[in-house]
Design an enzyme around this catalytic site. Structure first.
Site, short mmCIF file in Angstrom:
data_model
loop_
_atom_site.label_atom_id
_atom_site.label_comp_id
_atom_site.label_asym_id
_atom_site.label_seq_id
_atom_site.Cartn_x
_atom_site.Cartn_y
_atom_site.Cartn_z
N LYS A 43 0.82 -1.22 0.00
CA LYS A 43 0.00 0.00 0.00
C LYS A 43 0.85 1.27 0.00
CE LYS A 43 -3.89 -2.28 2.17
NZ LYS A 43 -4.49 -2.58 0.86
N ALA A 45 4.05 1.75 -1.10
CA ALA A 45 4.74 1.98 -2.38
C ALA A 45 3.74 2.34 -3.48
CB ALA A 45 5.52 0.72 -2.78
N GLY A 207 -15.86 2.48 -4.50
CA GLY A 207 -15.59 1.73 -5.72
C GLY A 207 -16.13 2.45 -6.95
N ASP A 231 -8.88 -5.51 -13.05
CA ASP A 231 -8.33 -5.92 -11.75
C ASP A 231 -8.43 -4.73 -10.80
OD1 ASP A 231 -6.83 -6.87 -9.61
OD2 ASP A 231 -4.90 -6.77 -10.66
N ASP A 237 -5.30 2.43 -3.57
CA ASP A 237 -4.00 3.10 -3.40
C ASP A 237 -3.80 4.18 -4.46
OD1 ASP A 237 -3.50 1.33 -1.33
OD2 ASP A 237 -2.48 -0.11 -2.63
O1 RIB Z 1 -3.75 -2.37 -1.85
C1 RIB Z 1 -3.12 -3.33 -2.68
C2 RIB Z 1 -1.87 -3.80 -2.04
O2 RIB Z 1 -2.20 -4.47 -0.84
C3 RIB Z 1 -1.08 -4.81 -2.85
O3 RIB Z 1 -0.15 -4.20 -3.70
C4 RIB Z 1 -0.49 -5.70 -1.80
O4 RIB Z 1 0.90 -5.65 -1.72
C5 RIB Z 1 -1.14 -5.29 -0.48
O5 RIB Z 1 -0.30 -4.53 0.29
#
Ligand code: RIB
Length: 294
Positions: A43, A45, A207, A231, A237
């Site tokens: 989350k 990164a 969403g 997906d 994020d």
């Molecule tokens: O929010 C998605 C992320 O949640 C994914 O990239 C995974 O690594 C988890 O941390």
């Protein structure tokens, strides 16, 4: 031209092991996959990349391990122009996430924290980085004490604290006192309930329906642009990082920008690989003046 905001992102970085199937298995069942990829994620990164691709100057505070995943995880941030001077290397494994994506684009995720779980203790340079930023952006895939210490320093320095309390867990009142903006999904909003009342700005993501905002000047709803979903991993994020980068433009415009970023992130497989840049977001919004998010 105004200087882009500086966002300090404090959080996790994982290697995502992504399996694609027509449907997710029931307990005790084995299903055959139709594809597999290794995609950098986490989350923290993902949100750092999203803020960067929306035009912010971004510094990342986190931890990778000493394994084979560490170099590509560091590389995905540096290649995007994220400052990784505060990304430490710890002995042992990096964080990994086992992700299953079905034909509807829905996912299940197991996160094994690895080095993220050992990111406990901010040094003077970390705290200076937080204090120098316009916005501190945090989530909960690292120890809560680390998030609490960073938020305390941010508050003292006048840095805006934006918390995405995900994955949801109980948090100390001390941390909530320092939060300026909370970004939650509708499930998290329900489970947090009254705790959110003390937060000045609350954003609830819904969403494909868009997002709701509640702040000092009232409430509003921002719809999400319609897209073809592949997906949903990392869409929240993409939304949150883009929101942080656009927060200086005011909540209404920031939410519209973030909804477009989140929608675009669902149109490709993977988390970090699906995060859109400012040009794509601006194009989706049909607003050429917003292409640079200034
Ligand atoms: O929010 C998605 C992320 O949640 C994914 O990239 C995974 O690594 C988890 O941390």
């Amino acid at each position: 031209m105004t200087k882009p905001p500086e966002v300090a992102v404090l959080g996790s970085i994982n290697m995502d092991l992504v399996s694609v199937t027509t449907r997710r298995p029931e307990p005790g069942e084995t299903v055959l996959g139709t594809g597999f990829s290794l995609v950098p994620g986490g989350k923290g990164a993902n949100q750092a990349l999203a803020a960067r691709r929306s035009g912010a100057r971004v510094r990342f505070l986190g931890a990778v391990g000493s394994d084979l995943f560490a170099p590509p995880l560091r590389q995905v941030l540096t290649e995007a122009g994220v400052d990784t001077a505060r990304l430490r290397s710890l002995p042992g494994p990096s964080g990994v996430a086992s992700i299953v994506v079905d034909a509807d684009g829905e996912n299940t995720i197991i996160v094994t924290p690895g080095a993220n779980g050992g990111f406990d203790g901010l040094d003077a340079d970390d705290l200076a980085c937080v204090a120098a930023a316009d916005i501190l952006l945090c989530q909960l895939e690292i120890p809560v004490d680390t998030v609490t210490a960073a938020a305390r320093r941010a508050r003292a320095a006048g840095t805006v604290v934006l918390l995405n309390p995900s994955p949801a867990r109980a948090l100390p009142a001390e941390l909530w006192r320092d939060v300026d903006v909370a970004v939650v999904n509708s499930g998290e909003a329900r489970s947090l309930g009254g705790v959110l009342e003390s937060v000045p700005h609350v954003v609830v993501t819904r969403g494909a329906q868009g997002a709701d905002y509640r702040g000092p000047e009232g409430r509003s709803h921002v719809p999400s642009p319609r897209v073809e979903v592949v997906d949903t991993t990392g869409a929240g994020d993409a939304f949150t990082g883009a929101l942080a980068a656009a927060w200086h433009r005011g909540p209404e415009r920031a939410l519209a920008w973030a909804c477009a970023a989140g929608a675009l992130a669902t149109t490709r497989l993977g988390a970090s690989s699906s995060i859109p840049d400012a040009r794509r977001i601006g194009r989706l919004l049909g607003d050429t003046t917003s292409e640079s998010n200034r």
